[in-house]
Design a protein around this motif. Structure first.
Motif, PDB file in Angstrom:
ATOM      1  N   TYR A  49       0.866  -1.227   0.053  1.00 44.06           N
ATOM      2  CA  TYR A  49       0.030   0.341   0.125  1.00 44.06           C
ATOM      3  C   TYR A  49       0.790   1.460   0.442  1.00 44.06           C
ATOM      4  O   TYR A  49       0.143   2.556  -0.283  1.00 44.06           O
ATOM      5  N   ALA A  52       1.647   1.760  -3.721  1.00 45.56           N
ATOM      6  CA  ALA A  52       0.036   1.468  -4.631  1.00 45.56           C
ATOM      7  C   ALA A  52      -0.515   3.201  -4.506  1.00 45.56           C
ATOM      8  O   ALA A  52      -0.962   3.563  -4.983  1.00 45.56           O
ATOM      9  N   LYS A  53      -0.678   3.681  -3.197  1.00 41.90           N
ATOM     10  CA  LYS A  53      -1.390   4.583  -2.708  1.00 41.90           C
ATOM     11  C   LYS A  53      -0.309   6.083  -3.198  1.00 41.90           C
ATOM     12  O   LYS A  53      -1.053   7.241  -3.580  1.00 41.90           O
ATOM     13  N   TRP A  56      -0.785   5.374  -7.542  1.00 42.19           N
ATOM     14  CA  TRP A  56      -2.481   5.796  -8.507  1.00 42.19           C
ATOM     15  C   TRP A  56      -3.252   7.094  -6.638  1.00 42.19           C
ATOM     16  O   TRP A  56      -4.118   5.770  -7.142  1.00 42.19           O
ATOM     17  N   PRO A  57      -2.985   7.979  -7.211  1.00 40.82           N
ATOM     18  CA  PRO A  57      -3.230   8.174  -5.752  1.00 40.82           C
ATOM     19  C   PRO A  57      -4.859   8.565  -6.660  1.00 40.82           C
ATOM     20  O   PRO A  57      -6.277   8.529  -4.647  1.00 40.82           O
ATOM     21  N   LEU A  59      -6.940   6.296  -7.742  1.00 31.77           N
ATOM     22  CA  LEU A  59      -7.720   5.170  -7.640  1.00 31.77           C
ATOM     23  C   LEU A  59      -8.073   4.317  -6.216  1.00 31.77           C
ATOM     24  O   LEU A  59      -7.396   4.514  -4.837  1.00 31.77           O
ATOM     25  N   ASN A  63      -8.627  -0.833  -6.886  1.00 30.46           N
ATOM     26  CA  ASN A  63      -7.448  -0.758  -8.360  1.00 30.46           C
ATOM     27  C   ASN A  63      -6.042  -0.485  -8.394  1.00 30.46           C
ATOM     28  O   ASN A  63      -5.291  -0.431  -8.943  1.00 30.46           O
ATOM     29  N   GLN A  64      -6.150   0.190  -7.112  1.00 28.18           N
ATOM     30  CA  GLN A  64      -4.588   0.381  -6.555  1.00 28.18           C
ATOM     31  C   GLN A  64      -3.559  -0.765  -6.862  1.00 28.18           C
ATOM     32  O   GLN A  64      -2.709  -0.930  -6.879  1.00 28.18           O
ATOM     33  N   ARG A  65      -4.201  -1.603  -5.916  1.00 31.04           N
ATOM     34  CA  ARG A  65      -3.555  -2.804  -5.375  1.00 31.04           C
ATOM     35  C   ARG A  65      -3.156  -3.293  -6.859  1.00 31.04           C
ATOM     36  O   ARG A  65      -2.088  -4.135  -7.583  1.00 31.04           O
ATOM     37  N   SER A  67      -3.110  -2.497  -9.991  1.00 35.89           N
ATOM     38  CA  SER A  67      -2.449  -1.386 -11.285  1.00 35.89           C
ATOM     39  C   SER A  67      -0.508  -2.071  -9.876  1.00 35.89           C
ATOM     40  O   SER A  67      -0.133  -2.432 -11.209  1.00 35.89           O
TER      41      SER A  67
END
Length: 162
Positions: A49, A52-53, A56-57, A59, A63-65, A67
């Motif tokens: 996370y 991912a965060k 892709w902030p 999403l 969807n972050q996971r 991606s």
């Protein structure tokens, strides 16, 4: 007065992991550092996370996971990297569906943070195995550096995604 040996006298020192050396002229926060560490054959542990965060902030979490896992699989394919992505929360809906062929996905069990899973994984791996931890979390950075792991920032990995 009588001299006494320190309490550790006579005990063999526990072997310690040695961080991967960096080639001359490569700066710690550069893309060249990221590429070197990804190609080095080390075990790479990604704070899921955290990356991912950042990457892709806009999403939602699912969807972050997805991606992140797509991007990390691409990195594993390009560089032959041994990558494990660690997420918080084994009880996340859809978690089991996110199994991957080239990347190991780990979920922290209830009551345990992904941070602790990453620390435990660094401890568990043989000291002869080089380890790279990807995170911007200062506490994890401090702890795993003390265990001889190399650090790659979440920003550096995200830059490799392109």
């Amino acid at each position: 007065t009588e001299l006494t040996a320190p309490p550790t006298a006579g005990r063999a020192d526990r072997p310690k992991r040695t961080p991967l050396p960096m080639p001359g002229g490569v700066l710690g926060d550069s893309e060249a550092t990221a590429l070197h560490l990804l190609r080095a054959g080390a075990s790479i542990l990604v704070d899921g996370y955290n990356v991912a965060k950042l990457a892709w902030p806009d999403l939602d979490l699912a969807n972050q996971r997805a991606s992140l896992l797509d991007a990390v699989e691409n990195v594993a394919r390009r560089f032959g990297s041994d990558i494990t992505v660690v997420f918080d929360g084994a009880g996340v809906v859809g978690a089991a569906a996110e199994a991957r062929r080239l990347v190991r996905v780990a979920w922290s069990p209830p009551g345990v943070t992904a941070d602790d899973v990453i620390r435990d994984e660094v401890r568990r791996l043989p000291v002869s195995r080089q380890v790279v931890v990807v995170t911007n979390d200062r506490e994890i950075v401090r702890d795993v550096k003390a265990m001889g792991a190399n650090i790659l920032s979440s920003d550096q990995l995200a830059a490799v995604f392109g």
